[in-house]
Write an enzyme that holds these catalytic residues in place. Sequence first.
Site, mmCIF file in Angstrom:
data_model
loop_
_atom_site.group_PDB
_atom_site.id
_atom_site.type_symbol
_atom_site.label_atom_id
_atom_site.label_comp_id
_atom_site.label_asym_id
_atom_site.label_seq_id
_atom_site.Cartn_x
_atom_site.Cartn_y
_atom_site.Cartn_z
ATOM 1 N N PHE A 240 6.503 19.142 18.953
ATOM 2 C CA PHE A 240 7.840 18.774 18.500
ATOM 3 C C PHE A 240 8.214 19.632 17.295
ATOM 4 C CE2 PHE A 240 10.466 15.151 19.874
ATOM 5 C CZ PHE A 240 11.587 15.359 19.094
ATOM 6 N N ARG B 171 -28.202 0.515 -0.923
ATOM 7 C CA ARG B 171 -28.381 1.305 -2.142
ATOM 8 C C ARG B 171 -28.879 0.387 -3.247
ATOM 9 N NH1 ARG B 171 -29.592 5.986 -4.748
ATOM 10 N NH2 ARG B 171 -28.208 6.384 -6.534
ATOM 11 N N GLN C 89 -20.939 -7.717 -9.065
ATOM 12 C CA GLN C 89 -19.601 -8.204 -8.764
ATOM 13 C C GLN C 89 -18.572 -7.081 -8.668
ATOM 14 O OE1 GLN C 89 -17.336 -10.881 -11.591
ATOM 15 N NE2 GLN C 89 -18.068 -12.413 -10.120
ATOM 16 N N ILE D 199 -17.489 3.532 -4.148
ATOM 17 C CA ILE D 199 -18.745 2.810 -3.914
ATOM 18 C C ILE D 199 -19.865 3.778 -3.542
ATOM 19 C CG2 ILE D 199 -19.885 1.201 -2.316
ATOM 20 C CD1 ILE D 199 -17.184 -0.338 -2.243
ATOM 21 N N GLU E 42 6.120 12.213 9.487
ATOM 22 C CA GLU E 42 6.869 11.226 10.278
ATOM 23 C C GLU E 42 7.621 10.231 9.392
ATOM 24 O OE1 GLU E 42 6.351 13.113 12.228
ATOM 25 O OE2 GLU E 42 4.356 13.240 13.072
ATOM 26 N N SER F 31 6.753 7.885 2.473
ATOM 27 C CA SER F 31 6.796 6.497 1.988
ATOM 28 C C SER F 31 8.151 6.185 1.360
ATOM 29 C CB SER F 31 5.678 6.264 0.963
ATOM 30 O OG SER F 31 4.411 6.226 1.597
#
Length: 389
Positions: free
Chosen positions: A122, A265, A276, A337, A363, A366
């Site tokens: 396209f 880990r 936490q 992480i 496309e 945002s």
Amino acid sequence: MDLELSPQEKALSVKARDFCDQVLIPLELAVDEHGELPMDRRAAVRQQVRDWGFAGINHSKEDGGLGLTMLEQTVIEEQLGRVTNGLWSCVWRPPVSLKFGTEAQKRAYLQPACHGERRGCFAITEENAGSDPRQVEMSATRKGDRWVLNGEKWFVTSYNASDFIIAHAHVDGDPDKPTLFLVDKPAAGLVHLRSPKFMHNFAFDHAELRFENVELGADKVLGEIGQGFELTKDWFVEARLQIASHTVGAAIRAAEIANDYAANRVQFGRPIRDFQAIDFMLADMAVEIFAAKTMLYRVAWEIDRKLDRKLVHARASALKLYCSEMAGRVIDKALQILGGRGYMRENPVERLYRDIRVDRIWEGTSEIQRLVIAGQIRKRGFETYAGWV
């Protein structure tokens, strides 16, 4: 309301995941090394798509496709989104605008494209026309019984894997006459300027093209004169659902990798998920994926139930906005992480981090999605998004 997937939908999801694991994921490092899927491997992958039964998932059986519902397509696309380097594009989806072609055009383009014998790309974006398609400068003028195209196009995705182009031009330079044209490769006057490199690697290229007095017959007009924007809007809705599906799949893969790593880990004598700071990141990732996937499957379900076309367009914008930005947040946490290991190119999360950034741009950025959403709220009220239809 039954929110459980049917046996057929569950089977398609499992099959698509197996296809990704067995066919596409083993190609990831080769694509990352070469920048594209090597030419000598493309035919084999195309045949594997056929063998696995994923050829033409977005078109009707009458047009050569599989006749799948939007929800069935979504469960497949979600799994395809797990792969890196745009390898999901190996499973072709002929542009939805082709279904509005004449019977002759369907025989020449759509049906062979569904079977993987042809492929189209396209061409709409230009140097000065991105979010605002009315700024398109590419013109189409009559020359007897033929059309002549002149102009340039940017970001023509999968150009080097395609043998025809759907080009968006303004008839007589009039933005009120946007029209789509079918251009076969090679064509006299069609010039490939370059295929620039991007932050992500991709199975195929994103080309810049110049059309220099490219002549076409009258039978190469797709749809009606002036109908180009409407047909492009249909393509954008499908593309936005596809992006939402892919970003959900990408986020899930990154979260799964991070979750496994956090469980294994060990630091300070304990798995890091026992801390936490890590556990809360995983919890936030899970909630974001849960919300995005719920929205995705709702919109797909509504499309299958023939929700009003304008509402579909409105909700597809919200879906694309939320899922693409959600994936960025989730994959960023996953990389955090994993630490230094997540920053290594051999790690899928690093590749997903690069891949997913473009989903907030192509496309419809945002910012454009927010404009669409705000406009829908002004026209229809908050019920568009807060209600349930």
